[in-house]
Design a protein around this motif. Structure first.
Motif, PDB file in Angstrom:
ATOM      1  N   MET A   1       0.825  -1.220   0.000  1.00 42.63           N
ATOM      2  CA  MET A   1       0.000   0.000   0.000  1.00 42.63           C
ATOM      3  C   MET A   1       0.858   1.268   0.000  1.00 42.63           C
ATOM      4  O   MET A   1       0.761   2.105  -0.874  1.00 42.63           O
ATOM      5  N   LEU A   2       1.732   1.346   1.005  1.00 44.52           N
ATOM      6  CA  LEU A   2       2.564   2.555   1.140  1.00 44.52           C
ATOM      7  C   LEU A   2       4.001   2.148   1.464  1.00 44.52           C
ATOM      8  O   LEU A   2       4.232   1.347   2.364  1.00 44.52           O
ATOM      9  N   GLU A   3       4.905   2.723   0.694  1.00 42.02           N
ATOM     10  CA  GLU A   3       6.309   2.454   0.987  1.00 42.02           C
ATOM     11  C   GLU A   3       7.094   3.762   0.977  1.00 42.02           C
ATOM     12  O   GLU A   3       7.202   4.430  -0.056  1.00 42.02           O
TER      13      GLU A   3
ATOM     14  N   LEU B   1       9.617   3.305   5.831  1.00 39.92           N
ATOM     15  CA  LEU B   1       8.433   2.690   6.446  1.00 39.92           C
ATOM     16  C   LEU B   1       7.628   1.970   5.384  1.00 39.92           C
ATOM     17  O   LEU B   1       7.395   2.512   4.302  1.00 39.92           O
ATOM     18  N   THR B   2       7.208   0.755   5.696  1.00 38.40           N
ATOM     19  CA  THR B   2       6.338   0.020   4.771  1.00 38.40           C
ATOM     20  C   THR B   2       5.033  -0.300   5.489  1.00 38.40           C
ATOM     21  O   THR B   2       5.039  -0.843   6.597  1.00 38.40           O
ATOM     22  N   VAL B   3       3.941   0.064   4.851  1.00 40.14           N
ATOM     23  CA  VAL B   3       2.622  -0.202   5.428  1.00 40.14           C
ATOM     24  C   VAL B   3       1.848  -1.061   4.421  1.00 40.14           C
ATOM     25  O   VAL B   3       1.616  -0.624   3.297  1.00 40.14           O
ATOM     26  N   ASN B   4       1.491  -2.255   4.840  1.00 43.65           N
ATOM     27  CA  ASN B   4       0.722  -3.125   3.944  1.00 43.65           C
ATOM     28  C   ASN B   4      -0.766  -2.906   4.120  1.00 43.65           C
ATOM     29  O   ASN B   4      -1.214  -2.357   5.131  1.00 43.65           O
TER      30      ASN B   4
ATOM     31  N   ILE C   1       6.067   5.589  -2.340  1.00 46.64           N
ATOM     32  CA  ILE C   1       5.300   4.832  -3.330  1.00 46.64           C
ATOM     33  C   ILE C   1       3.964   4.430  -2.720  1.00 46.64           C
ATOM     34  O   ILE C   1       3.902   3.819  -1.657  1.00 46.64           O
ATOM     35  N   TYR C   2       2.906   4.838  -3.399  1.00 41.18           N
ATOM     36  CA  TYR C   2       1.558   4.498  -2.963  1.00 41.18           C
ATOM     37  C   TYR C   2       0.829   3.916  -4.151  1.00 41.18           C
ATOM     38  O   TYR C   2       0.731   4.570  -5.200  1.00 41.18           O
TER      39      TYR C   2
END
Lengths: 438, 248
Positions: free
Chosen positions: B1-3, B22-25, B61-62
């Protein structure tokens, strides 16, 4: 009445040399009033920038024009008139190129206790006579003297004691542009007897880009406990000169609620004046100006609190874009006997471009000691936090700016009691703000 | 989702974010905690696209796009939502107008038609219940005269209506009493789903008692200096932030 030749007039007044006013040539009181005005006009002419009240508004461009005072015949259809009107199904007075149109006006079946007449009729002059000229001072303002000299048309409304007029009266003044450089001098009189109530809209429209001059004086008299809601919407052409005086005398417990919206004209000047003469009289004096290109809009307002226990509320808002220039000068005068006056005056401006200019001067002169008075003015830009918030909710920048500008402007309509009129005026303002500018 | 990769951002030449990773799945809830001045608000503003920040390095990156190339409204239209720490009051713009304009902006981007008045009102009413707001709030100016709690509930109302893929909650607990905190948290919890990610930015642990995160990160001096699960937040509550800097 014939105006003097160029030689005897001051420079700024030369466009009005040798003009003749036909109306009431055999009416003694009018003739005598015009003669007095002629003396005044010869003395004063039209104001230059040396005049304190005209410091920021130059009449030079007006003085360079040549005006015609005879309108050629023009054609406005009933359908067109309906489209231009702010409201439908109301009483309607229509004046086309300075001439009353019986055909387009809607004055059938007037409510008992209401009269509406064009000034150019015997009835109109007779109804106007007791009050015409008494709310203004021709020795103080050259345009008022000029108007008195040349007035040829207008409307005269009287409302009898205790009568509440249910329908709104919309006066539509259309300049068709058929006659280039047409000048019209209108005088309107509204007489509200005690305990009467009415709503009147003055609506000025230009249909082309032609040069024109509207010089109008509206006088209102409010007897004890009378209530007049009065709105003015000015949408003249982009090359028009619009010079207007609006003056009322208010008896005790009377309420005058006025809202003055200036959208059009190349040069617009409004002088709005309330004299609170009776105790517990109240005035709401609101206004809005939206100016773009090289428009110049000047509002001078004045409220005289002359006796005790009177109240006034005033809010003028302006949005300026491009190279426009606006002037606000608001005077509130609390005379020495006007104890317990409650007066609030605000002028707020939103500047959209770098090239625009505002001269704002809220003034209070207070000669009584037990009063509650506040005044202030602000000049600002679109709030960046508001803009970001709207964009963060998905609105593109242009829409967001437009929405914020609209919200700023439309706020000035809040004190209009009629939902129908508020909505109609909101729609006019919204149309004027399509792309984030004005 | 968001990196977020090595994100550096400055304000007026002063570097505030100094290499965030930060990586958010999808479906995850991340809490970012940190002392005042750590860069928490800068991070949320940079993600939402507020002007005035200079990105000197890195990328975000989104959904396969570099978020930093997009305007604020383009991010919103693609499902990024920022719940503001200090929601602004906008007199003259009614809440319902804002909600409708915002929803239609998102729908337009998705290639959907605007909702008609009746469908829209039905939808809004269902969302009002979620945050326990009265319908009367719809017709008031945006946040005009709202209490602190009402403003935050209004933010969650907007989130509920817009159904974002990525919600960034900036200090959503600030200025809330316990009752309001509970209402707001219940609203957020109801919006947790497998295809929605939430990044909560907060100074205090107390919010995390109500919205339990999957991950907790400690932001200090513009960098994430420690990551863990919800236990990390409890540790912070006990010991404060002073040890963080020493460790780092």
């Amino acid at each position: 009445m014939k105006m003097p030749s160029k030689k005897t007039l001051t420079d700024l007044a030369t466009p009005f040399a040798n003009v003749t006013a036909d109306l009431g040539q055999h009416v003694a009181w009018l003739k005598s009033l015009r003669l007095k005005s002629l003396v005044q006009f010869n003395k004063q002419g039209l104001p230059s920038n040396k005049h304190e009240d005209w410091k920021y508004t130059s009449l030079w461009s007006l003085s360079q024009q040549e005006f015609t005072h005879k309108a050629e015949e023009s054609d406005v259809s009933a359908e067109q008139c309906d489209q231009l009107a702010l409201l439908n199904d109301n009483y309607r007075v229509v004046i086309i190129d300075g001439i009353f149109s019986a055909q387009l006006s809607q004055l059938d079946n007037l409510q008992d206790g209401l009269t509406i007449n064009p000034l150019s009729t015997e009835e109109g002059l007779a109804k106007a006579q007791p009050d015409l000229g008494r709310q203004i001072d021709i020795t103080k303002a050259g345009f008022n003297a000029l108007n008195t000299l040349l007035m040829n048309e207008g409307f005269v409304i009287t409302v009898d004691s205790g009568v509440q007029i249910e329908k709104t009266i919309e006066v539509i003044v259309i300049n068709t542009g058929t006659t280039p450089n047409l000048a019209t001098h209108l005088r309107n009189v509204i007489v509200m007897a005690d305990n009467s109530q009415a709503t009147v809209i003055e609506h000025y429209i230009g249909l082309t880009d032609n040069v024109s001059l509207t010089n109008v004086v509206t006088e209102a008299v409010l007897a004890t406990n009378a209530e007049l809601n009065h709105y003015k919407l000015q949408q003249e052409s982009s090359n028009a000169f619009h010079i207007a005086t609006l003056a009322a005398k208010q008896g005790s417990k009377s309420q005058w609620k006025t809202n003055n919206i200036s959208l059009g004209a190349k040069l617009a000047r409004n002088d709005v004046h309330s004299q609170l003469l009776g105790q517990q009289s109240h005035v709401v004096m609101d206004g809005l100006y939206l100016a773009n290109n090289e428009q110049h809009i000047d509002n001078h307002t004045r409220i005289d609190h002359t006796v005790a226990n009177t109240t006034s509320e005033e809010l003028y808002k302006g949005v300026l874009d491009d190279k426009s220039h606006a002037v606000f000068n608001g005077k509130v005068i609390v005379h020495k006997d006007a104890q317990k006056t409650d007066a609030n005056q605000q002028n707020q401006n939103l500047l959209i471009s770098r090239g625009c200019e505002i001269d704002t001067k809220p003034e209070m002169e207070i000669y009584a000691d037990d009063v509650k008075c506040a005044h202030g003015s602000t000049v600002g830009q679109i709030n960046e936090d508001h803009l970001f918030f709207l964009r963060a909710r998905g609105l593109d920048e242009v829409s967001a700016r437009s929405l914020l500008t609209y919200a700023f402007a439309v706020d000035v309509l809040n004190r209009i009691p009629s939902e129908e009129i508020r909505q109609a005026l909101s729609a006019v303002i919204e149309q004027r703000l399509p792309q984030g500018g004005v | 989702m968001l990196e977020i990769k090595n994100l550096h951002a400055s304000v007026d030449g002063k570097e505030i974010l100094r290499g965030i990773n930060l990586t958010v799945n999808a479906g995850e809830v991340h809490a970012i905690m940190g002392p005042n001045g750590a860069g928490k608000s800068t991070l949320s503003n940079v993600l939402a696209g507020r002007d005035g920040y200079e990105i000197t390095q890195g990328e975000v990156i989104y959904k396969d796009e570099n978020l930093l190339d997009l305007e604020a409204e383009e991010r919103a239209q693609r499902g990024v939502f920022l719940a503001f720490q200090y929601p602004v009051e906008i007199p003259g713009v009614s809440n319902i107008y804002l909600l409708k304009a915002a929803l239609n902006a998102v729908r337009k981007h998705q290639g959907l038609d605007e909702l008609d008045a009746i469908d829209f009102l039905t939808l809004v009413r269902s969302k009002l219940e979620l945050v326990k707001m009265d319908e009367e709030f719809l017709h008031r100016g945006v946040n005009e005269g709202f209490s602190g709690g009402e403003k935050k509930r209004n933010e969650i109302l907007q989130m509920a209506l817009l159904e974002p893929s990525l919600a960034i909650l900036d200090e959503t607990d600030s200025g809330l009493d316990i009752d309001a905190l509970r209402t707001v948290s219940e609203g957020v919890n109801a919006l947790r789903s497998d295809d929605r990610s939430i990044v909560m930015i907060t100074h205090y642990q107390r919010l995390l008692d109500y919205i339990v995160p999957d991950f907790v990160h400690v932001l200090s001096d513009g960098q994430i200096v420690k990551s863990g699960d919800k236990e990390l937040a409890k540790e912070l509550e006990k010991t404060g932030y002073s040890w963080v800097n020493e460790d780092a």
